[in-house]
Design a protein around this motif. Structure first.
Motif, short mmCIF file in Angstrom:
data_model
loop_
_atom_site.label_atom_id
_atom_site.label_comp_id
_atom_site.label_asym_id
_atom_site.label_seq_id
_atom_site.Cartn_x
_atom_site.Cartn_y
_atom_site.Cartn_z
N ALA A 1 0.82 -1.22 0.00
CA ALA A 1 0.00 0.00 0.00
C ALA A 1 0.86 1.27 0.00
CB ALA A 1 -0.91 -0.01 1.22
N ASP A 2 2.10 1.17 0.50
CA ASP A 2 2.95 2.35 0.55
C ASP A 2 3.39 2.83 -0.83
OD1 ASP A 2 2.73 2.35 3.23
OD2 ASP A 2 4.68 1.40 3.62
N ASP A 3 3.13 2.02 -1.85
CA ASP A 3 3.50 2.43 -3.22
C ASP A 3 2.66 3.59 -3.73
OD1 ASP A 3 5.32 0.46 -3.28
OD2 ASP A 3 4.23 -0.88 -4.63
N TRP A 4 1.53 3.81 -3.06
CA TRP A 4 0.60 4.83 -3.54
C TRP A 4 0.41 5.92 -2.50
CZ3 TRP A 4 -1.69 4.79 -8.35
CH2 TRP A 4 -1.49 3.62 -9.11
N ARG A 5 0.24 7.13 -2.97
CA ARG A 5 -0.17 8.17 -2.03
C ARG A 5 -1.41 8.85 -2.59
NH1 ARG A 5 2.64 14.13 -2.33
NH2 ARG A 5 2.69 14.31 -4.59
N THR A 6 -2.30 9.25 -1.67
CA THR A 6 -3.45 10.09 -2.05
C THR A 6 -3.07 11.51 -1.70
OG1 THR A 6 -4.99 8.31 -1.58
CG2 THR A 6 -5.90 10.54 -1.66
N VAL A 7 -3.20 12.38 -2.67
CA VAL A 7 -2.79 13.77 -2.44
C VAL A 7 -3.88 14.70 -2.96
CG1 VAL A 7 -1.37 13.64 -4.56
CG2 VAL A 7 -1.00 15.50 -2.96
N LEU A 8 -4.12 15.76 -2.22
CA LEU A 8 -5.05 16.80 -2.67
C LEU A 8 -4.22 18.02 -3.05
CD1 LEU A 8 -7.92 16.57 0.00
CD2 LEU A 8 -7.86 15.59 -2.29
N HIS A 9 -4.25 18.35 -4.35
CA HIS A 9 -3.41 19.46 -4.84
C HIS A 9 -4.15 20.79 -4.70
CE1 HIS A 9 -0.51 16.73 -6.80
NE2 HIS A 9 -1.54 16.02 -7.17
N PHE A 10 -4.63 21.12 -3.53
CA PHE A 10 -5.32 22.42 -3.38
C PHE A 10 -4.36 23.57 -3.66
CE2 PHE A 10 -7.92 20.25 0.08
CZ PHE A 10 -9.05 20.14 -0.71
N HIS A 11 -4.87 24.63 -4.25
CA HIS A 11 -4.09 25.87 -4.31
C HIS A 11 -3.84 26.30 -2.86
CE1 HIS A 11 -2.88 29.96 -5.03
NE2 HIS A 11 -2.88 29.72 -6.32
N PRO A 12 -2.61 26.76 -2.54
CA PRO A 12 -2.33 27.14 -1.14
C PRO A 12 -3.31 28.17 -0.57
CG PRO A 12 -0.32 27.18 -2.45
CD PRO A 12 -1.44 26.89 -3.41
N LEU A 13 -3.91 28.98 -1.44
CA LEU A 13 -4.85 29.99 -0.94
C LEU A 13 -6.11 29.36 -0.34
CD1 LEU A 13 -4.80 32.72 -3.73
CD2 LEU A 13 -3.89 32.92 -1.41
N ILE A 14 -6.46 28.17 -0.81
CA ILE A 14 -7.69 27.57 -0.29
C ILE A 14 -7.44 26.31 0.55
CG2 ILE A 14 -9.17 28.50 -2.14
CD1 ILE A 14 -9.24 25.38 -2.94
N ALA A 15 -6.20 25.84 0.60
CA ALA A 15 -5.90 24.63 1.39
C ALA A 15 -6.28 24.84 2.86
CB ALA A 15 -4.42 24.30 1.27
N PRO A 16 -6.90 23.84 3.49
CA PRO A 16 -7.31 24.02 4.90
C PRO A 16 -6.14 24.34 5.81
CG PRO A 16 -8.30 22.03 3.98
CD PRO A 16 -7.37 22.56 2.93
N SER B 1 6.13 33.68 -0.90
CA SER B 1 6.43 33.79 -2.32
C SER B 1 6.01 32.52 -3.08
CB SER B 1 7.90 34.18 -2.54
OG SER B 1 8.67 33.06 -2.85
N GLU B 2 6.09 31.37 -2.41
CA GLU B 2 5.61 30.13 -3.06
C GLU B 2 4.11 30.20 -3.30
OE1 GLU B 2 7.24 27.52 -4.20
OE2 GLU B 2 9.23 28.15 -3.51
N ILE B 3 3.38 30.80 -2.36
CA ILE B 3 1.92 30.91 -2.53
C ILE B 3 1.61 31.82 -3.72
CG2 ILE B 3 -0.23 31.79 -1.49
CD1 ILE B 3 0.90 30.97 1.24
N LYS B 4 2.33 32.92 -3.78
CA LYS B 4 2.08 33.89 -4.86
C LYS B 4 2.37 33.30 -6.23
CE LYS B 4 2.04 38.75 -5.11
NZ LYS B 4 1.21 39.40 -4.23
N ASN B 5 3.42 32.49 -6.30
CA ASN B 5 3.83 31.95 -7.61
C ASN B 5 3.36 30.52 -7.85
OD1 ASN B 5 5.32 34.32 -8.17
ND2 ASN B 5 6.85 33.63 -6.70
N TYR B 6 2.39 30.07 -7.05
CA TYR B 6 2.02 28.65 -7.14
C TYR B 6 1.40 28.29 -8.50
CZ TYR B 6 -0.36 24.24 -6.30
OH TYR B 6 -0.80 22.93 -6.40
N THR B 7 1.91 27.23 -9.10
CA THR B 7 1.18 26.57 -10.18
C THR B 7 1.24 25.08 -9.90
OG1 THR B 7 3.15 26.58 -11.55
CG2 THR B 7 1.47 28.20 -12.12
#
Ligand code: ATP
Length: 450
Positions: free
Chosen positions: A336-351, A442-448
Motif C-alpha cells: 500500500a505504501d507504493d501509492w499516495r493520495t494527495v489533494l493538490h489544493f491551491h495554497p490559498l484555499i488549502a485548509p 512567495s511560493e503561494i504567490k507563484n504557485y502553479t
C-alpha cells in the motif's frame, strides 16, 4: 507519474476519513439532503468563501457586501415568481414509492409510465414547488406561512435602494452575498453536489439598460478567471449556454460554468442576465419606487438591469476536492505504501497551509517545532504533528492537501535551518528558519500545480 482514476465513492470516503464532510445526523441513520462540514471541511469552505469575497469586494472597487436574512416577507417570493414557477415536474411510483424528476427520466419509461427502479406504475406528472414552507409565530395556519429562501439573490434586490442610499453607490455597481439557501430537491444525490440545504455565493451587478450585454460578457470572463487563479484544471471546465427552453422565467441570456465531476459535466455556477424583471416585479408588488436616479445625468430615472453571478459554495467545495484529488504511484514495493493520495489544493484555499513536524519528540525537537509553529501562526493556517514515522506524517498532510511541511531535526538545533517539503513535487530543500515565512509567501504567490 502513474495514477488511478477518481470516483465519487473515493471522494466520499476521504471526506469522512479526514474530516471534510460527514453525513448529517449519522447516528440516526443520516438525514437526506443535508451534510455537516468537519474540521478540514469548514476551513476549506471558509477559504473558498473568503477567496470569492476578496475577489468581489476587495479587488473590485464598485462592489459591496450584504448579509440578508433567510426568512423574508412571503410577498417577496410572489413577486420573484418563485411561488408560481419554482417547480420541478414530479412523478411517483405507485408500487415502490420512489420519486423521480420527470425531466431527468428516460423518455420511453416516462411515456410508458413505468418505474425505472421496480417496473411498477408511475403517477401522472405534477408540478412540485421546491420552496420549504414553515410557519412563523405560535399558530400554524396558512395566514403565517413563511418560506426558507431558495436563493440569496432576492435579499439583495429588496435591499438595493438601502445600499444606494447608505453607501452612495453609483451605477454600475454590485452587491455580493454569501449565505444559506434551501430547496426541497426531489432527488438529492452525488454527495454534496445537490442538497436541500446549501450555500450560495451570489453577486448582483446593477447596470444601465443597454449596457447589460457588455457587462454580461465582462462577468463571464471574470468568473472564468477566478477558477483559473485558484488552480482549477481549466480543461475540466466548460461553458454551457442556456437554450430558449432552458432559460429561467427572468433571464435574457444565461451561461453555466460546468465542471467535469466524476459523474460527468455538471453546473457549478451560473452567469445570468436577469434584466429588470426582479426590480420591476418588486415595484409592482411592494408599491415602492425601485428606480435608480442618475444624479450625474440630469436625474435620469430608470430600473437597472441586473447581471448575476451565482455560484454554489458547497458545490464549489466538492469541485475543489474532486479537482485536487489524485492517487499517485510513488513506489514499487508491491504494497500500500507504493501509492499516495494527495489533494493538490491551491495554497490559498488549502485548509492547512503549513504543517510543522519535529523529526523526533525528544531532545528538544518538539519544543523547537512548536516555537516555529507559533511564529508562523500569525500569517498562515498551521498544523503540528509529532506522532508516527515522518513518511506517514507527510502522507497524512498530502491527504489533507497541506502544500508545505516544515521538518525540524537535529541539525536545526545546531544551525537554525529546517527542511521545507513541497506537497506536489515531494521535493525537500533546506532553508534558514528566519526565511520560512517569506519563502512560503512567495511560493503561494507563484504557485502553479505540477
Ligand atoms: P440545478 O439545475 O443544478 O438545479 P439551478 O440552475 O437551479 O441548478 P441556480 O438556481 O442557478 O441553479 O443556482 C445557482 C447555483 O447554486 C448553482 O450553480 C449551484 O452551484 C448552486 N445550487 C443550486 N441548487 C443547489 C442544490 N440543491 N445543492 C447545492 N448547490 C446548489
Amino acid at each position: 507519474m502513474e495514477n488511478r482514476a477518481v470516483s465519487m465513492e473515493k471522494i466520499v470516503s476521504l471526506c469522512k476519513r479526514r474530516g471534510f464532510v460527514f453525513q448529517s445526523s449519522e447516528i440516526y441513520g443520516g438525514q437526506n439532503g443535508a451534510w455537516d462540514y468537519g474540521p478540514l471541511g469548514i476551513e476549506l469552505k471558509n477559504n473558498i468563501a473568503q477567496a470569492w469575497r476578496r475577489e468581489m469586494t476587495q479587488l473590485h472597487d464598485s462592489i459591496v457586501g450584504l448579509d440578508a436574512s433567510i426568512l423574508m416577507h412571503p410577498r417577496v417570493w410572489e413577486a420573484s415568481g418563485h411561488v408560481e414557477n419554482f417547480t420541478d415536474p414530479l412523478v411517483d411510483c405507485k408500487k415502490c414509492n420512489a420519486r423521480f424528476r420527470a425531466d431527468q427520466m428516460d423518455e420511453e419509461k416516462l411515456a410508458k409510465k413505468e418505474c425505472p427502479e421496480c417496473g411498477g406504475e408511475l403517477t401522472d406528472t405534477r408540478k412540485f414547488n421546491l420552496m420549504f414552507k414553515t410557519h412563523i409565530g405560535p399558530t400554524d395556519d396558512n395566514s403565517n406561512t413563511i418560506f426558507l429562501r431558495p436563493e440569496t439573490a432576492q435579499g439583495i434586490y429588496v435591499n438595493y435602494k438601502n445600499v444606494v442610499q447608505s453607501s452612495r453607490m453609483k451605477i454600475p455597481f454590485g452587491i455580493a452575498q454569501i449565505g444559506k439557501a434551501f430547496r426541497n430537491e426531489i432527488v438529492t444525490k452525488n454527495f454534496i453536489f445537490r442538497t436541500c440545504e446549501f450555500e450560495q455565493m451570489e453577486m448582483q451587478f446593477f447596470v444601465k439598460p443597454g449596457t447589460d450585454d457588455e457587462w454580461f460578457n465582462y462577468w463571464r470572463e471574470q468568473r472564468w478567471a477566478f477558477y483559473k487563479k485558484h488552480g482549477v484544471r481549466m480543461d475540466k471546465l466548460r461553458w454551457h449556454q442556456h437554450g430558449k427552453d432552458e432559460l429561467a422565467h427572468y433571464a435574457k441570456d444565461a451561461y453555466d460554468i460546468e465542471y467535469e465531476f466524476p459523474m460527468g459535466f455538471k453546473e457549478l455556477e451560473g452567469v445570468h442576465n436577469r434584466t429588470d424583471f426582479d426590480l420591476k416585479r418588486h415595484t409592482d408588488y411592494s408599491g415602492k419606487d425601485m428606480q435608480y436616479i442618475d444624479q450625474d445625468n440630469g436625474n435620469e430615472r430608470y430600473i437597472p438591469y441586473i447581471i448575476e453571478t451565482s455560484a454554489g459554495l458547497t458545490r464549489n467545495v466538492l469541485m475543489f476536492i474532486c479537482d485536487a484529488y489524485e492517487e499517485q504511484k510513488i513506489g514499487d514495493k508491491g504494497n500500500a505504501d507504493d501509492w499516495r493520495t494527495v489533494l493538490h489544493f491551491h495554497p490559498l484555499i488549502a485548509p492547512v497551509t503549513v504543517a510543522v513536524l519535529p523529526l523526533m519528540k525528544k531532545d528538544g525537537l518538539a519544543e523547537l517545532a512548536k516555537e516555529i509553529q507559533a511564529e508562523l501562526r500569525e500569517d498562515f493556517r498551521t498544523d503540528y504533528d509529532q506522532s508516527g514515522a515522518i513518511g506517514k506524517r507527510y502522507r497524512r498532510q498530502d491527504e489533507a492537501g497541506t502544500p508545505f511541511c516544515i521538518t525540524v531535526d537535529y541539525d536545526s538545533k545546531e544551525d537554525n535551518s529546517v527542511t521545507l517539503r513541497f506537497r506536489d513535487s515531494m521535493e525537500q530543500i533546506r532553508i534558514p528558519r528566519s526565511e520560512i515565512a517569506a519563502r512560503i509567501q512567495s511560493e503561494i504567490k507563484n504557485y502553479t500545480r505540477t
